[in-house]
Design an enzyme around this catalytic site. Structure first.
Site, PDB file in Angstrom:
ATOM      1  N   ASN A 208     -23.737  56.352  -1.725  1.00 41.12           N
ATOM      2  CA  ASN A 208     -23.950  57.790  -1.562  1.00 41.12           C
ATOM      3  C   ASN A 208     -25.336  58.148  -2.102  1.00 41.12           C
ATOM      4  O   ASN A 208     -26.056  57.274  -2.585  1.00 41.12           O
ATOM      5  CB  ASN A 208     -22.847  58.586  -2.259  1.00 41.12           C
ATOM      6  CG  ASN A 208     -22.737  58.203  -3.719  1.00 41.12           C
ATOM      7  OD1 ASN A 208     -23.667  58.422  -4.495  1.00 41.12           O
ATOM      8  ND2 ASN A 208     -21.621  57.594  -4.111  1.00 41.12           N
ATOM      9  N   ASP A 277     -15.218  55.923  -3.419  1.00 39.15           N
ATOM     10  CA  ASP A 277     -13.749  55.879  -3.457  1.00 39.15           C
ATOM     11  C   ASP A 277     -13.187  54.679  -2.692  1.00 39.15           C
ATOM     12  O   ASP A 277     -12.051  54.288  -2.907  1.00 39.15           O
ATOM     13  CB  ASP A 277     -13.184  57.180  -2.854  1.00 39.15           C
ATOM     14  CG  ASP A 277     -13.415  58.357  -3.783  1.00 39.15           C
ATOM     15  OD1 ASP A 277     -13.272  58.172  -5.009  1.00 39.15           O
ATOM     16  OD2 ASP A 277     -13.766  59.447  -3.290  1.00 39.15           O
ATOM     17  N   LYS A 287     -24.344  37.544   7.284  1.00 39.70           N
ATOM     18  CA  LYS A 287     -24.643  38.837   7.910  1.00 39.70           C
ATOM     19  C   LYS A 287     -23.751  39.088   9.144  1.00 39.70           C
ATOM     20  O   LYS A 287     -23.604  38.193   9.986  1.00 39.70           O
ATOM     21  CB  LYS A 287     -26.127  38.863   8.311  1.00 39.70           C
ATOM     22  CG  LYS A 287     -26.573  40.212   8.803  1.00 39.70           C
ATOM     23  CD  LYS A 287     -28.015  40.177   9.273  1.00 39.70           C
ATOM     24  CE  LYS A 287     -28.329  41.470  10.020  1.00 39.70           C
ATOM     25  NZ  LYS A 287     -29.501  41.366  10.844  1.00 39.70           N
ATOM     26  N   PHE A 321     -16.882  64.955 -13.644  1.00 37.48           N
ATOM     27  CA  PHE A 321     -17.726  65.751 -12.760  1.00 37.48           C
ATOM     28  C   PHE A 321     -16.990  65.935 -11.440  1.00 37.48           C
ATOM     29  O   PHE A 321     -16.139  65.107 -11.075  1.00 37.48           O
ATOM     30  CB  PHE A 321     -19.067  65.047 -12.503  1.00 37.48           C
ATOM     31  CG  PHE A 321     -20.104  65.388 -13.537  1.00 37.48           C
ATOM     32  CD1 PHE A 321     -20.010  64.887 -14.822  1.00 37.48           C
ATOM     33  CD2 PHE A 321     -21.172  66.221 -13.219  1.00 37.48           C
ATOM     34  CE1 PHE A 321     -20.960  65.205 -15.784  1.00 37.48           C
ATOM     35  CE2 PHE A 321     -22.130  66.546 -14.173  1.00 37.48           C
ATOM     36  CZ  PHE A 321     -22.022  66.042 -15.457  1.00 37.48           C
ATOM     37  N   LYS A 335      -8.769  68.387  -9.532  1.00 37.47           N
ATOM     38  CA  LYS A 335      -9.145  67.091 -10.133  1.00 37.47           C
ATOM     39  C   LYS A 335      -8.893  67.091 -11.632  1.00 37.47           C
ATOM     40  O   LYS A 335      -8.413  66.112 -12.203  1.00 37.47           O
ATOM     41  CB  LYS A 335     -10.631  66.788  -9.871  1.00 37.47           C
ATOM     42  CG  LYS A 335     -10.915  66.389  -8.437  1.00 37.47           C
ATOM     43  CD  LYS A 335     -12.399  66.147  -8.214  1.00 37.47           C
ATOM     44  CE  LYS A 335     -12.743  66.397  -6.760  1.00 37.47           C
ATOM     45  NZ  LYS A 335     -14.158  66.292  -6.462  1.00 37.47           N
ATOM     46  N   LYS A 339      -6.310  64.421 -12.975  1.00 40.87           N
ATOM     47  CA  LYS A 339      -6.833  63.300 -13.774  1.00 40.87           C
ATOM     48  C   LYS A 339      -6.521  63.478 -15.258  1.00 40.87           C
ATOM     49  O   LYS A 339      -6.648  62.531 -16.031  1.00 40.87           O
ATOM     50  CB  LYS A 339      -8.334  63.140 -13.540  1.00 40.87           C
ATOM     51  CG  LYS A 339      -8.669  62.900 -12.048  1.00 40.87           C
ATOM     52  CD  LYS A 339     -10.077  62.440 -11.798  1.00 40.87           C
ATOM     53  CE  LYS A 339     -10.405  62.501 -10.301  1.00 40.87           C
ATOM     54  NZ  LYS A 339     -11.337  61.481  -9.860  1.00 40.87           N
TER      55      LYS A 339
HETATM   56  N1  CTP Z   1     -14.336  59.080 -10.326  1.00 37.46           N
HETATM   57  C1  CTP Z   1     -13.960  57.879 -10.885  1.00 37.46           C
HETATM   58  N2  CTP Z   1     -13.512  56.870 -10.074  1.00 37.46           N
HETATM   59  C2  CTP Z   1     -13.424  57.046  -8.741  1.00 37.46           C
HETATM   60  C3  CTP Z   1     -13.804  58.268  -8.168  1.00 37.46           C
HETATM   61  C4  CTP Z   1     -14.264  59.274  -8.989  1.00 37.46           C
HETATM   62  O1  CTP Z   1     -14.035  57.719 -12.098  1.00 37.46           O
HETATM   63  N3  CTP Z   1     -12.996  56.050  -7.989  1.00 37.46           N
HETATM   64  C5  CTP Z   1     -14.782  60.170 -11.212  1.00 37.46           C
HETATM   65  C6  CTP Z   1     -16.215  60.606 -11.011  1.00 37.46           C
HETATM   66  O2  CTP Z   1     -17.083  59.878 -11.859  1.00 37.46           O
HETATM   67  C7  CTP Z   1     -16.153  62.078 -11.384  1.00 37.46           C
HETATM   68  C8  CTP Z   1     -14.749  62.491 -10.978  1.00 37.46           C
HETATM   69  O3  CTP Z   1     -13.997  61.291 -10.913  1.00 37.46           O
HETATM   70  O4  CTP Z   1     -16.269  62.277 -12.767  1.00 37.46           O
HETATM   71  C9  CTP Z   1     -14.649  63.212  -9.680  1.00 37.46           C
HETATM   72  O5  CTP Z   1     -15.322  62.503  -8.680  1.00 37.46           O
HETATM   73  P1  CTP Z   1     -15.484  63.102  -7.195  1.00 37.46           P
HETATM   74  O6  CTP Z   1     -16.167  62.062  -6.375  1.00 37.46           O
HETATM   75  O7  CTP Z   1     -16.043  64.483  -7.257  1.00 37.46           O
HETATM   76  O8  CTP Z   1     -14.009  63.286  -6.737  1.00 37.46           O
HETATM   77  P2  CTP Z   1     -12.896  62.256  -6.375  1.00 37.46           P
HETATM   78  O9  CTP Z   1     -11.946  62.164  -7.513  1.00 37.46           O
HETATM   79  O10 CTP Z   1     -13.484  60.987  -5.896  1.00 37.46           O
HETATM   80  O11 CTP Z   1     -12.173  63.022  -5.205  1.00 37.46           O
HETATM   81  P3  CTP Z   1     -12.728  63.368  -3.713  1.00 37.46           P
HETATM   82  O12 CTP Z   1     -13.722  62.293  -3.369  1.00 37.46           O
HETATM   83  O13 CTP Z   1     -11.522  63.360  -2.880  1.00 37.46           O
HETATM   84  O14 CTP Z   1     -13.377  64.715  -3.820  1.00 37.46           O
END
Ligand code: CTP
Length: 401
Positions: A208, A277, A287, A321, A335, A339
């Site tokens: 990302n 995720d 490759k 975050f 979240k 969490k």
């Molecule tokens: N996070 C994490 N591990 C993951 C995904 C996210 O620890 N596999 C943590 C990120 O570091 C952040 C928080 O969870 O502090 C929220 O991350 P975000 O990407 O905004 O949300 P997600 O929980 O991934 O949910 P979504 O992508 O569905 O919005």
């Protein structure tokens, strides 16, 4: 920023005086009020006029002449600063301060001042390694003087070694560190930053746009405020701040392992990383070649690191975050609850000034009681301090309650 901080920059006689000019510029850029003192030998390397021009004030060189206000310079200058910075500091001035000798303007001011003193030695490597110089530095450190070790590299005497004046930016950072309030010195803070990269094959990965700037700003601010900091970072173009333990990772699974490895000693975990995720279900060692038609990628869920550590948080403060492009507060609240963390910092990537890669952010902070606080556009470093203030407040409430 060093807004209105009063700094007395003392340049002593070595070739690195020219770097003190750049240091002065950096301090002025950070909005400090800098006065300059030069020893007689320093003036042989760079003319005082250079420092006068850049500081906008007189350069002091003489113990016995009066200031423009008719004051005795070593008394007026000793009382003036929030910090005295000796850069470059020769073996001579180090020896004089350690031995209590006050026989010129610089050594007299330092002896007469109650301000913190940061000493930045720069000299030939053999001189720096000399046992008497080392003993003097140890004496000064044990007396509360701040010492910044010289860098390693090519020296003016055409040899390599440890003796280079640290870079002006790093000295300025150290000054910020010395001057910052040390209200987090009991905390051991683990911070994650940057994106993760999930490789598909030796050439490609899923990732990302995270630049890591928010997490690195948090690491810098926490370190300035006295915390022991571990920064666990995915791939970024940034240099980790000095003084933090740095762990470099690539994938979400590696980030999870690193977070768990540092979790036991942590008192606070702040998860600023943009963790992918999903990862490719299969990593192909060679490759992937294109074929006719489209292509389907099979992806597997990565573990949710934040949820995993929050489930066993114990006494720790856990901060997450939430990065969204719509329904920012609602999603962040979901979240936070799902969490089970202490508070969440939400931003909208589509908002100008809050997107990827910039030096600013616009955040909302939601705590576990549901209270929402909205902040206007700020530098990421200021946002970091807001977050750390809240950590500090939570800690104080816990101690009281
Ligand atoms: N996070 C994490 N591990 C993951 C995904 C996210 O620890 N596999 C943590 C990120 O570091 C952040 C928080 O969870 O502090 C929220 O991350 P975000 O990407 O905004 O949300 P997600 O929980 O991934 O949910 P979504 O992508 O569905 O919005």
């Amino acid at each position: 920023m060093l807004d209105e901080k009063k700094i007395l920059l003392c340049a002593t006689g070595g070739i690195a005086v020219y770097k003190a000019v750049f240091l002065l510029r950096e301090l002025v850029r950070r909005k400090a009020r800098v006065s300059v003192v030069m020893t007689e030998n320093a003036c042989k390397f760079v003319a005082p006029l250079t420092f006068e021009t850049l500081s906008g004030g007189p350069v002091f060189t003489d113990l016995f002449s009066l200031t423009r206000e008719g004051q005795i310079p070593h008394i007026a200058l000793a009382d003036f600063p929030d910090i005295i910075v000796v850069a470059p500091a020769t073996a001579n001035i180090i020896g004089k301060i350690a031995g209590g000798i006050a026989d010129d303007l610089t050594s007299t001011i330092i002896t007469a001042s109650k301000a913190p003193v940061l000493i930045c030695p720069a000299m030939n490597a053999n001189m720096y390694e000399n046992k008497i110089v080392q003993k003097n530095l140890e004496t000064l450190a044990s007396l509360g003087y701040w010492i910044m070790a010289p860098g390693y590299g090519p020296l003016a005497c055409r040899s390599d070694g440890q003796g280079r004046l640290p870079e002006p930016f790093d000295i300025a950072e150290e000054i910020e560190f010395v001057l910052a309030k040390k209200d987090l010195s009991d905390e051991n803070i683990v911070i994650t930053a940057g994106p993760t990269q999930e490789p598909l094959d030796p050439v490609r990965f899923i990732s990302n746009h995270s630049s890591g700037k928010m997490g690195y700003a948090l690491a810098l601010a926490a370190r300035r405020r006295g915390a022991a900091v571990t920064l666990i970072s995915g791939p970024t173009a940034l240099n980790p701040p000095a003084g933090v333990t740095f762990v470099s990772v690539q994938t979400a699974l590696q980030m999870r392992d690193a977070v768990l490895a540092h979790f036991k000693r942590a008192t606070v975990v702040i998860k600023a990383a943009a963790v992918a995720d999903y990862r490719p279900a299969v990593y192909q060692a060679t490759k992937i070649k294109k074929k006719e038609g489209g292509m389907n990628l099979s992806l597997e869920r990565n573990p949710d690191i934040l949820a995993e550590i929050a489930a066993k948080k114990g006494h720790r403060i856990i901060v997450g975050f939430s990065m969204e492009s719509d329904h920012v507060v609602e999603h962040a609240r979901e979240k936070l609850i799902a969490k089970g963390i202490d508070f969440i910092v939400a931003n909208d990537v589509t908002e100008t000034g809050a997107g990827f890669g910039g030096d600013t952010n616009i955040v909302r902070i939601i705590d576990k009681n549901g209270a929402l606080e909205e902040y206007s556009l700020m530098s990421k470093l200021d946002v970091a301090d807001v977050i750390l203030d809240r950590v500090r407040m939570l800690r104080e409430n816990r101690i009281k309650g």
